[in-house]
Design a protein around this motif. Structure first.
Motif, mmCIF file in Angstrom:
data_model
loop_
_atom_site.group_PDB
_atom_site.id
_atom_site.type_symbol
_atom_site.label_atom_id
_atom_site.label_comp_id
_atom_site.label_asym_id
_atom_site.label_seq_id
_atom_site.Cartn_x
_atom_site.Cartn_y
_atom_site.Cartn_z
ATOM 1 N N SER A 43 1.708 69.048 -24.851
ATOM 2 C CA SER A 43 2.966 69.062 -24.097
ATOM 3 C C SER A 43 3.896 69.755 -23.239
ATOM 4 O O SER A 43 5.058 69.981 -23.660
ATOM 5 C CB SER A 43 4.271 67.783 -24.717
ATOM 6 N N CYS A 44 2.869 70.821 -22.762
ATOM 7 C CA CYS A 44 3.863 72.226 -22.189
ATOM 8 C C CYS A 44 2.473 72.682 -20.979
ATOM 9 O O CYS A 44 1.484 72.065 -20.969
ATOM 10 C CB CYS A 44 3.947 73.520 -22.945
ATOM 11 N N PRO A 45 3.533 73.204 -20.053
ATOM 12 C CA PRO A 45 2.359 73.775 -18.727
ATOM 13 C C PRO A 45 1.147 74.405 -19.962
ATOM 14 O O PRO A 45 1.084 75.558 -21.038
ATOM 15 C CB PRO A 45 3.506 74.903 -18.464
ATOM 16 N N VAL A 46 0.050 74.411 -18.871
ATOM 17 C CA VAL A 46 -1.060 75.681 -19.524
ATOM 18 C C VAL A 46 -1.246 75.915 -17.816
ATOM 19 O O VAL A 46 -1.967 75.542 -17.633
ATOM 20 C CB VAL A 46 -1.971 74.668 -19.849
ATOM 21 N N GLY A 47 -1.424 77.859 -18.371
ATOM 22 C CA GLY A 47 -1.329 78.085 -17.142
ATOM 23 C C GLY A 47 -3.629 79.004 -17.790
ATOM 24 O O GLY A 47 -3.535 79.015 -18.836
ATOM 25 N N PHE A 48 -3.698 78.310 -16.350
ATOM 26 C CA PHE A 48 -5.762 78.201 -16.447
ATOM 27 C C PHE A 48 -6.293 79.357 -15.408
ATOM 28 O O PHE A 48 -6.288 79.193 -14.667
ATOM 29 C CB PHE A 48 -6.385 77.358 -16.963
ATOM 30 N N ASP A 49 -7.391 80.005 -16.122
ATOM 31 C CA ASP A 49 -8.208 81.330 -14.995
ATOM 32 C C ASP A 49 -9.501 81.957 -16.128
ATOM 33 O O ASP A 49 -9.966 81.316 -17.079
ATOM 34 C CB ASP A 49 -7.411 82.221 -14.176
#
Lengths: 318, 318
Positions: B122-128
C-alpha cells in the motif's frame, strides 16, 4: 491550414499585419545554403517570409536585420528564434552560447549569431540547431503532435537529426550529430569510399545526396526503380532508424530532406525491421511502422516554423 | 562514505533502525540472476541488504515481500523502488505498466511486478530498468554528480544502457536497448558469428562476456595483455561510445559490469576518439576523455542504490 495562412500573410504587407496584434515573433532559419526569415505568431501562422542565399556572416546577418527593420517596417519582435546550421554552442553558461562552432562552411566558424541579434532587437532570442527546431515544429504543428519524444531527420546535402525528449530539444554535451554514425557496409556497396570529409564512409558519407551523386552521377529520384542504389540507400537509412530506436527510443521518426523520395519509405521501413530483428516487441514498430517512420507534415517549412517555435518559447520563458 | 554507512547498517537489526526515523524506503534490484533487497534513506545510506538467487516469479516476489515483512520486522516503506531486468513496460497509461515484457528469461515474460508490490505494501512504487536506475544512482551519488545528461552502460552477461536526460530516465517508445546496436566488424574478428539469440553479431553478440568466452574459452581479465581480444573488445566498445556521443550527446559515459576491467578503459577511449574522427569539437572529449568515459563510483551497488532513487522519487512525487 498553415499553408493557407502563410499564403494570406505573404500577400499582405507585414507591417500592416503587425498593428493591433499583441505578439508577433521573428523566425530565422539559418541554413548553410539559404536563409529564411519570417514573421509569425503563436499559432504557427507565418505573415511574411523572405529567402536569400547565405553569403559571409557579416553581410548575411546584416540582411536578416534589414529584413525585420526595413522590409517589415521597423518590426519589433516579441522574441526571435534562430534555427541554425551547426555545429552550434548551446550551453547557456558558455561565453560562446549562441555561436556557430567549428564548421566546414567557409568563414562561419565561431560566428556569434544569437547575442548579436539579441543586442540588435533588444529581445529574447531562442537558438538551436536547424534539426532540433524542425523537430519542435513537427511536434507542435506537424507529424509528431501526438508524441512526447521524437526524432526529426533530414537526408539531403548532409544527414542531420534533431531529438525531442518530453517535448524539449536534446542538447547534453553538445547536440546530436546523428549523420555521422557508422552503418555496416552494404554488400553491394563495398568499394565506395564515402564522401564525408571527417569520416569517409560514415552514414553521411554513404547515404547523403552527394554520396548518391558520387556513385551514380544522378540524384536518387532520377534513378530507375530497379537501380541497386535504392536498396543500398534504404538499407543505410534502415540501420539509422534501428540504431535510433535502440539508443533514443523515439515514439516517432520523421524523415525529410531532398533524398527522401516517397518510394524510399516502404523500403527503408522494411530494412529497419530487418535490423531490429523482432527484438523491440512494440506494436508501433511491428504492426504500424508506416505510422512510426513518416515524412514531415510541414515539408520544407519545418525549419522556419521551428525557428518560430524557438522564438515563441524564448518569449514566454519564465 | 556510502560503503561505511552500508556496513554499519548491515550490522544492525533493520527493525531497530527504522524506529524514530521519518522516512525509510524499500529498494529492490530485480536481476535475471539475483535479487537484492534493501532498506535505505534519502541520503543513499543502506540500512539492511539481502541477496538471493532469482527463481520463478511467484516464489521470487514472495521472497521480496517476506524480506520486508518478516526479516525487516514488518517494515512499512514510505515507497518502494524496483530496478528491473527488462524489457519492461514503462508507459503509465498501459494496462501492463510495471510488468516485465517478453523476455528470454524463462517464466518471467508478462510478469506484473510493480502493481503487485504496490498492493502488498500500500505504497507508491517507482519502477524502471536496472540500467536507468543505476544511471540515476550514479547521477545522484556517484560518477555523474556534476552532469545533467549521462549514459550508464553495463557490459557483462549482456550489454545494457540507461540514459538520463536532464536528470530523468529516458523512456520514449519503450526504453533504450543500447546493447543491440550493430558495430562494424573488427578486421581480426570476421569469422565469429556472435552469440545474441536475436541478432547474432550485434554488440551484445560480439562484446558481452559470453561472446568473449565463446571466442577464447576465457574471461577477458584472464587473457594475456597482448591477446588480440583486448583490442577487439576495445574497438567494439569504442564504437558504442562514439555512437552514443552522436545520438544521445551525454555529458558523461559510465561503464560498469563484469567485463569492464580497468585496463580496458584507456584502450576503448582511444577507439572512441578514432571513431569520432575529431568531429565533435569539445574539450571534454578531445582533451579529457579519461574524465568523460569512466567507471562507476558506486561499483556493484549502483543497481540497488538506483532502486532506492526510484523509491525516493516515487515517495516524493507531487
Amino acid at each position: 491550414m498553415l499553408q493557407r495562412t502563410e499564403m494570406q500573410g505573404m500577400n499582405q504587407n507585414p507591417g500592416e499585419l503587425m498593428r493591433g496584434q499583441a505578439r508577433l515573433f521573428g523566425a530565422v532559419e539559418a541554413g548553410g545554403t539559404k536563409f529564411i526569415c519570417a514573421v509569425g505568431d503563436e499559432s504557427g501562422a507565418l505573415h511574411a517570409v523572405s529567402r536569400f542565399p547565405t553569403a559571409d556572416p557579416d553581410s548575411t546577418l546584416a540582411r536578416v536585420i534589414d529584413y525585420f527593420k526595413v522590409d517589415c517596417d521597423d518590426f519589433t519582435p516579441a522574441a526571435l528564434g534562430v534555427a541554425c546550421f551547426g555545429p552550434v554552442i548551446l550551453e547557456r553558461q558558455s561565453a560562446n552560447y549562441g555561436f556557430i562552432g567549428k564548421t566546414p562552411k567557409a568563414g562561419w566558424s565561431n560566428t556569434d549569431v544569437a547575442a548579436r541579434l539579441a543586442r540588435e532587437f533588444s529581445c529574447p532570442v531562442g537558438f538551436d540547431t536547424d534539426v532540433n527546431a524542425a523537430a519542435l515544429a513537427e511536434h507542435r504543428w506537424g507529424a509528431g503532435r501526438d508524441t512526447r519524444n521524437l526524432v526529426y531527420l533530414t537526408v539531403g546535402t548532409g544527414i542531420g537529426g534533431g531529438v525531442l525528449i518530453e517535448g524539449a530539444p536534446l542538447h547534453g554535451l553538445m547536440h546530436p550529430e546523428i549523420g555521422h554514425i557508422y552503418p555496416r557496409r552494404h554488400e553491394l556497396d563495398s568499394n565506395f569510399a564515402g564522401v564525408c570529409p571527417f569520416h569517409g564512409d560514415c552514414l553521411e558519407g554513404l547515404a547523403s545526396g552527394p554520396a548518391i551523386l558520387a556513385r551514380t552521377g544522378s540524384e536518387l529520384e532520377h534513378l530507375d526503380a530497379a537501380h541497386v542504389q535504392w536498396e543500398i540507400e534504404a538499407d543505410y537509412l534502415g540501420q539509422l532508424c534501428a540504431q535510433l530506436v535502440l539508443t533514443v527510443s523515439p515514439q516517432r521518426i520523421i524523415m525529410g530532406g531532398g533524398v527522401m523520395a516517397e518510394r524510399l519509405f516502404p523500403l527503408l521501413r522494411q530494412r529497419t525491421l530487418h535490423w531490429l530483428g523482432g527484438y523491440i516487441d512494440r506494436r508501433e514498430i511491428l504492426s504500424r511502422i508506416e505510422r512510426y517512420i513518416v515524412p514531415p507534415a510541414l515539408s520544407a517549412r519545418a525549419g522556419v516554423l521551428g525557428a518560430l517555435c524557438l522564438a515563441v518559447d524564448a518569449g514566454t520563458r519564465r
